[in-house]
Design a protein around this motif. Structure first.
Motif, PDB file in Angstrom:
ATOM      1  N   THR A  81      -2.002   7.623  -1.842  1.00 14.36           N
ATOM      2  CA  THR A  81      -1.276   6.792  -2.795  1.00 14.36           C
ATOM      3  C   THR A  81      -1.727   7.049  -4.235  1.00 14.36           C
ATOM      4  N   ASN A  84       0.785   9.297  -6.084  1.00 16.79           N
ATOM      5  CA  ASN A  84       2.203   8.942  -6.053  1.00 16.79           C
ATOM      6  C   ASN A  84       2.936   9.170  -7.362  1.00 16.79           C
ATOM      7  N   SER A 110       3.661   1.007  -0.711  1.00 19.49           N
ATOM      8  CA  SER A 110       4.171   2.377  -0.642  1.00 19.49           C
ATOM      9  C   SER A 110       5.690   2.418  -0.537  1.00 19.49           C
ATOM     10  N   GLU A 112       7.855   0.234  -1.483  1.00 15.99           N
ATOM     11  CA  GLU A 112       8.477  -0.188  -2.736  1.00 15.99           C
ATOM     12  C   GLU A 112       8.506   0.959  -3.749  1.00 15.99           C
ATOM     13  N   GLU A 113       7.439   1.755  -3.784  1.00 24.08           N
ATOM     14  CA  GLU A 113       7.424   2.899  -4.697  1.00 24.08           C
ATOM     15  C   GLU A 113       8.477   3.925  -4.310  1.00 24.08           C
ATOM     16  N   ASP A 116      11.989   2.659  -5.291  1.00 22.54           N
ATOM     17  CA  ASP A 116      12.278   2.789  -6.724  1.00 22.54           C
ATOM     18  C   ASP A 116      12.788   4.185  -7.060  1.00 22.54           C
TER      19      ASP A 116
END
Length: 311
Positions: A81, A84, A110, A112-113, A116
């Motif tokens: 992470t 990222n 994770s 949610e990233e 996006d």
């Protein structure tokens, strides 16, 4: 999803290298995004030493430029992470119109990233119960376990249920010999994994001990249990209650585990940034928003932040 069964592996380390190798060995079309080991892997392929049988892949489809990645059905994100930030320059090249993005990362946040970057409707989450280390260029050593818990991401935080696309990925991974457990509630599964990760990852760093040493010493064993109980209370506060016997199971499983250096200890020992925010910061903040403090977890979080090789 189409029927081509193409996979991209973003991050060819202990996790991505292991699972990607199993997929290729089973006949799937796998493309590996490789950074530091590119020249070695191009020349020699990938080598896996496993408790289930060693094998080598003399030829793999490796690229070091994200723009060289072909669009694939399933894009597996196996980066730490801490890396990222690079995904904004990677995923647009790897994701096709009907691609799914499966994140195999630690902690909370994770999915949610990924959402996006590619949209929530494309995202699946996986939790790896795997003892595996990268021991050299293109060389993975698998020590124990290998289960992936797989679930649907929902932007509203609700359980995503068992969907046809989950079942299709399940069948593909099973063909590769990868054990899969499908879950209706991905968020609950993430909190349950934190019950183990929060004590053993952080304490392995601050105490400079392997899992067997942590569980054998009465003082650290008690602290592990305290941290597990604290994590379970936080999960309860955010609406994901964990059964009390689960903590006992995690203790028993760790007692039976081969002596193991968790990923955070390996990162620290090698001078790499640790996944502190995903495993500690995000759960602490989620619990705080729900009105619950995690005092022992917070102490460990602050100690790790001071030790983190990269600030």
């Amino acid at each position: 999803m189409q029927n081509r069964n193409h996979f991209s592996i973003i991050g060819t380390g202990a996790v991505g290298g292991y699972y990607g190798s199993l997929l290729q060995r089973a006949g799937f079309d796998v493309h590996f995004l490789v950074k530091s080991d590119y020249a070695h892997i191009q020349a020699h392929g990938l080598k896996v030493d496993s408790v289930y049988g060693d094998f080598e892949l003399p030829e793999v489809q490796a690229v070091r430029d994200p723009q060289a990645l072909p669009p694939c059905d399933v894009v597996i994100v196996a980066l730490k992470t801490t890396a990222n930030a690079a995904l904004k320059d990677i995923l647009p090249h790897a994701v096709a119109e009907n691609s799914l993005v499966l994140t195999l990362q630690n902690g909370l946040g994770s999915e949610e990233e990924m959402a996006d970057l590619v949209g929530a409707d494309r995202v699946l989450g996986g939790l790896c119960f795997l003892c595996s280390n990268k021991v050299g260029p293109g060389h993975i050593r698998h020590l124990d376990y290998g289960l992936i818990t797989l679930g649907e991401f929902r932007a509203d935080g609700q359980p995503g249920g068992i969907t046809p696309r989950l079942e299709k990925v399940h069948a593909q991974f099973q063909k590769a010999g990868i054990p899969i457990r499908l879950v209706e509630d991905l968020v609950l599964a993430r909190w349950k994994k934190l019950v183990w990760n929060i004590p053993f990852n952080g304490l392995s760093v601050v105490r400079d001990q392997l899992t067997d040493q942590l569980i054998r010493d009465p003082q650290t064993r008690e602290l592990c249990i305290t941290l597990m109980q604290e994590t379970a209370r936080a999960a309860q506060a955010v609406g994901r209650p964990i059964e009390p016997e689960f903590i006992e199971k995690m203790i028993t499983d760790t007692e039976r585990m081969e002596p193991y250096a968790p990923s955070m200890k390996l990162d620290y020992d090698r001078g790499r940034p640790m996944e502190i925010e995903a495993i500690y910061g995000n759960p602490i903040r989620a619990a705080q928003r729900a009105g619950v403090d995690m005092p022992e977890t917070r102490k460990l979080y602050e100690a790790l932040r001071k030790l983190n090789p990269v600030v």
